[in-house]
Design a protein around this motif. Sequence first.
Motif, PDB file in Angstrom:
ATOM      1  N   ILE A 319      43.400  31.492  39.970  1.00  0.00           N
ATOM      2  CA  ILE A 319      43.154  32.516  38.934  1.00  0.00           C
ATOM      3  C   ILE A 319      41.661  32.791  38.812  1.00  0.00           C
ATOM      4  CG2 ILE A 319      43.287  32.991  36.454  1.00  0.00           C
ATOM      5  CD1 ILE A 319      45.899  31.309  36.450  1.00  0.00           C
ATOM      6  N   ALA A 320      40.858  31.718  38.797  1.00  0.00           N
ATOM      7  CA  ALA A 320      39.408  31.878  38.659  1.00  0.00           C
ATOM      8  C   ALA A 320      38.826  32.590  39.869  1.00  0.00           C
ATOM      9  CB  ALA A 320      38.759  30.510  38.482  1.00  0.00           C
ATOM     10  N   GLN A 321      39.256  32.179  41.055  1.00  0.00           N
ATOM     11  CA  GLN A 321      38.698  32.758  42.276  1.00  0.00           C
ATOM     12  C   GLN A 321      39.028  34.240  42.375  1.00  0.00           C
ATOM     13  OE1 GLN A 321      37.385  29.935  44.404  1.00  0.00           O
ATOM     14  NE2 GLN A 321      36.023  31.605  44.924  1.00  0.00           N
ATOM     15  N   GLY A 322      40.277  34.582  42.075  1.00  0.00           N
ATOM     16  CA  GLY A 322      40.651  35.992  42.088  1.00  0.00           C
ATOM     17  C   GLY A 322      39.927  36.793  41.015  1.00  0.00           C
ATOM     18  N   GLY A 323      39.708  36.175  39.854  1.00  0.00           N
ATOM     19  CA  GLY A 323      39.027  36.866  38.755  1.00  0.00           C
ATOM     20  C   GLY A 323      37.587  37.219  39.064  1.00  0.00           C
ATOM     21  N   LEU A 324      36.932  36.443  39.896  1.00  0.00           N
ATOM     22  CA  LEU A 324      35.536  36.721  40.246  1.00  0.00           C
ATOM     23  C   LEU A 324      35.382  38.092  40.914  1.00  0.00           C
ATOM     24  CD1 LEU A 324      34.452  33.213  41.629  1.00  0.00           C
ATOM     25  CD2 LEU A 324      33.717  34.263  39.488  1.00  0.00           C
ATOM     26  N   PHE A 325      36.401  38.513  41.630  1.00  0.00           N
ATOM     27  CA  PHE A 325      36.335  39.796  42.334  1.00  0.00           C
ATOM     28  C   PHE A 325      36.159  40.959  41.358  1.00  0.00           C
ATOM     29  CE2 PHE A 325      38.501  43.544  44.145  1.00  0.00           C
ATOM     30  CZ  PHE A 325      37.776  43.694  45.325  1.00  0.00           C
ATOM     31  N   PHE A 326      36.708  40.816  40.140  1.00  0.00           N
ATOM     32  CA  PHE A 326      36.704  41.918  39.185  1.00  0.00           C
ATOM     33  C   PHE A 326      35.534  41.868  38.203  1.00  0.00           C
ATOM     34  CE2 PHE A 326      41.113  41.158  40.463  1.00  0.00           C
ATOM     35  CZ  PHE A 326      41.464  42.427  40.920  1.00  0.00           C
ATOM     36  N   LEU A 327      34.713  40.839  38.266  1.00  0.00           N
ATOM     37  CA  LEU A 327      33.587  40.725  37.334  1.00  0.00           C
ATOM     38  C   LEU A 327      32.570  41.848  37.541  1.00  0.00           C
ATOM     39  CD1 LEU A 327      32.580  36.954  37.008  1.00  0.00           C
ATOM     40  CD2 LEU A 327      33.733  38.410  35.335  1.00  0.00           C
ATOM     41  N   GLN A 328      32.016  42.295  36.421  1.00  0.00           N
ATOM     42  CA  GLN A 328      30.984  43.319  36.449  1.00  0.00           C
ATOM     43  C   GLN A 328      29.647  42.710  36.022  1.00  0.00           C
ATOM     44  OE1 GLN A 328      31.675  46.489  37.537  1.00  0.00           O
ATOM     45  NE2 GLN A 328      33.754  45.702  37.911  1.00  0.00           N
ATOM     46  N   PRO A 329      28.532  43.265  36.471  1.00  0.00           N
ATOM     47  CA  PRO A 329      27.222  42.771  36.012  1.00  0.00           C
ATOM     48  C   PRO A 329      27.146  42.783  34.492  1.00  0.00           C
ATOM     49  CG  PRO A 329      26.940  44.321  37.834  1.00  0.00           C
ATOM     50  CD  PRO A 329      28.393  44.353  37.465  1.00  0.00           C
ATOM     51  N   GLY A 330      26.618  41.704  33.941  1.00  0.00           N
ATOM     52  CA  GLY A 330      26.506  41.576  32.495  1.00  0.00           C
ATOM     53  C   GLY A 330      27.599  40.725  31.870  1.00  0.00           C
ATOM     54  N   GLN A 331      28.681  40.472  32.584  1.00  0.00           N
ATOM     55  CA  GLN A 331      29.764  39.638  32.055  1.00  0.00           C
ATOM     56  C   GLN A 331      29.481  38.157  32.336  1.00  0.00           C
ATOM     57  OE1 GLN A 331      33.134  41.639  34.063  1.00  0.00           O
ATOM     58  NE2 GLN A 331      33.736  42.445  32.060  1.00  0.00           N
ATOM     59  N   THR A 332      28.359  37.708  31.807  1.00  0.00           N
ATOM     60  CA  THR A 332      27.863  36.364  32.105  1.00  0.00           C
ATOM     61  C   THR A 332      28.758  35.278  31.516  1.00  0.00           C
ATOM     62  OG1 THR A 332      25.611  37.258  32.075  1.00  0.00           O
ATOM     63  CG2 THR A 332      25.845  34.864  31.974  1.00  0.00           C
ATOM     64  N   LEU A 333      29.197  35.460  30.268  1.00  0.00           N
ATOM     65  CA  LEU A 333      30.035  34.457  29.620  1.00  0.00           C
ATOM     66  C   LEU A 333      31.334  34.264  30.397  1.00  0.00           C
ATOM     67  CD1 LEU A 333      30.618  32.500  27.324  1.00  0.00           C
ATOM     68  CD2 LEU A 333      31.503  34.444  25.980  1.00  0.00           C
ATOM     69  N   LEU A 334      31.942  35.357  30.816  1.00  0.00           N
ATOM     70  CA  LEU A 334      33.180  35.277  31.576  1.00  0.00           C
ATOM     71  C   LEU A 334      32.948  34.590  32.920  1.00  0.00           C
ATOM     72  CD1 LEU A 334      36.157  35.897  31.711  1.00  0.00           C
ATOM     73  CD2 LEU A 334      35.615  38.209  32.526  1.00  0.00           C
TER      74      LEU A 334
END
Length: 472
Positions: A319-334
Motif C-alpha cells: 500500500i505504501a509503495q503504491g501510494g508513493l506514485f501518487f504523491l504530489q510535491p508539498g505532501q510531506t506529512l503523507l
Amino acid sequence: MTNPPVAASTDDSEKLSLSTKLAYGAGDAGSGITVTILTFSLMVFFTNVAGLDPRTAGNILAIGKVWDAINDPIVGVMSDRTQSRWGRRRPWMIFGAIPFGLFFFLQWLVPQFTSDPAANKVWLFWYYVLVSILFNTAFTAVNLPYTALTPELTKDYNERTSLNSFRFAFSIGGSILSLLLGLVIFNIVTDPIQEYVVLGAVCAILSVFPIYWCVWGTRERYTVDAEPSLPILEQIKIVLSNRPFLYVIGIYLCSWLAFQLTATILPYFVVNRMEMGSYFPIALAVQGVAIVMLFVWSAVSKRQGKRTVYFLGMSLWIIAQGGLFFLQPGQTLLLYVLAAMAGVGVATAYLVPWSMLPDVIELDELRTGQRREGIFYAFLVFLQKISLFLALFIVGQALGQAGFVEATPGQSPPPQPESAIEAIRWMIGPIPTVVLILGLVLAYFYPITREVHAEILLKLRQRREAQTPSEG
C-alpha cells in the motif's frame, strides 16, 4: 534419566564476559554504517555531485557487486588457512581495517584529472571502478572473517545466540547513526562536494575503530575445521532439489529487490519529485520503523507463524509503495506516513526469509541425514548481492533512458525533464509494488507451515533419540 539438551544450560567455562560480547558486537558497527550510507547515497552522489551519467553510475556499482560476489569464496578459503599468533580470523581484521576505512572515504571524492569535462568523466569512471573493487575487497577481508569468529569464541548454543544479539544491536546502531550523521552534516555543510567528503570521512573513522575494539577485545578459543567444499554443480543440485528453499529464494529475491530499488531511487524521488532539500530524514523514518518492527514481528511470529507476519507486513508495504506514485510535491506529512508504513514491511524482508532458512535446512537434514547450513546460507547471501546488482543496473539504465540530467561537479543538481520525473515515480511506485506482490504469491504457496515444521522437528528428535545409546 536422559541428559538435558545442550541448549538448555551454559557451562561456566563456556560463559563469555560482557566485555567480550561488547567487543564482538562492535565488530559489525562499521558494516552497519558503511552499507547504509552506500545503499542510500552512492548512486545519487555519482549523478548529482560527481556529474556521471546514471547508466555509467549504475555500471560502476554493478561491477563492484559482481566483484564482491567473486572475492567472498577467495577470502573465505584464505581465512580458513591462515595461521598466526593472533589466530586465523583476527589478522585479516587487523590489516584490513585501515584499507576498509580508506577506500570507503575515497569513494566520496571527485578528483579532477583533466580540464576536458568529457575526458574527466572517463577518468572518473575508472577511478570509481578501481576504488569500488578495492573497497569491496577490504570489506570482505574484514567482514567475512569477523562473521566466522562466532564458533571460534564459544561452542555453546546460548552463548552464540547472545553473541549474535550483540552483533545485531551494534549493526542496527551503526545504521541509525550513519543516517543521523548524514542529516546533521548536510544541515551544516552547504557545498555539495564537501557534504559527502565530510560524511565519508566521519563514517570512515567511526567504522574503523570498532573493528580494532573487536580484535583486541576477543580471543579465539577453538579451531573449527571448515567443511570440505562441494563442487559448484553438486551445490546447485542440492539447492534445486529442495522445493521449499526455491520458495525462500523467490521470497527473498522479491523482498530485497524491491527494497534495493526503493533505497536507490529514494534520494531522487525526495529531491527531484517531492522538492525536499534532504533525503536523510525519509531514509531514517524507513529504517527506524523497520528496526523497531523487527522485535514486534519477531514476537508476533512466535504466536501466528512466519507466513502470517509476512502477509501483514507486505500488505502495508505494498500500500505504501503504491501510494508513493501518487504523491504530489508539498505532501510531506503523507510522505512520512508512507515511509513509516514501508518500514513496517521492510522489517519482514529482514526477518522472514532468514527465519525460514533454518526450517529449510532442517527439512534437508530430515531427508538426507546431513546438516548443510553453509550451502544454503551462501546462496542466500549471493542472492542479496544479486538483488543489489539488479536494482543498481535497472535504476541506472532507466534514468539514462528517461533523459536524466547529471549535475556539473560542485554545482547544485539541475532541474529534471518530465520524462525523468515520471521514470522516478514508476521506479518508486508500480515496479517495486509488482515485485512485492509476486513475493506475496510465493509466500502463500510456501509449504512449511507451523504444523509441518513441528512435524519435521518431531521426526528429527525421534531419529536422534534412536541413534543415541540409552544410559543405564
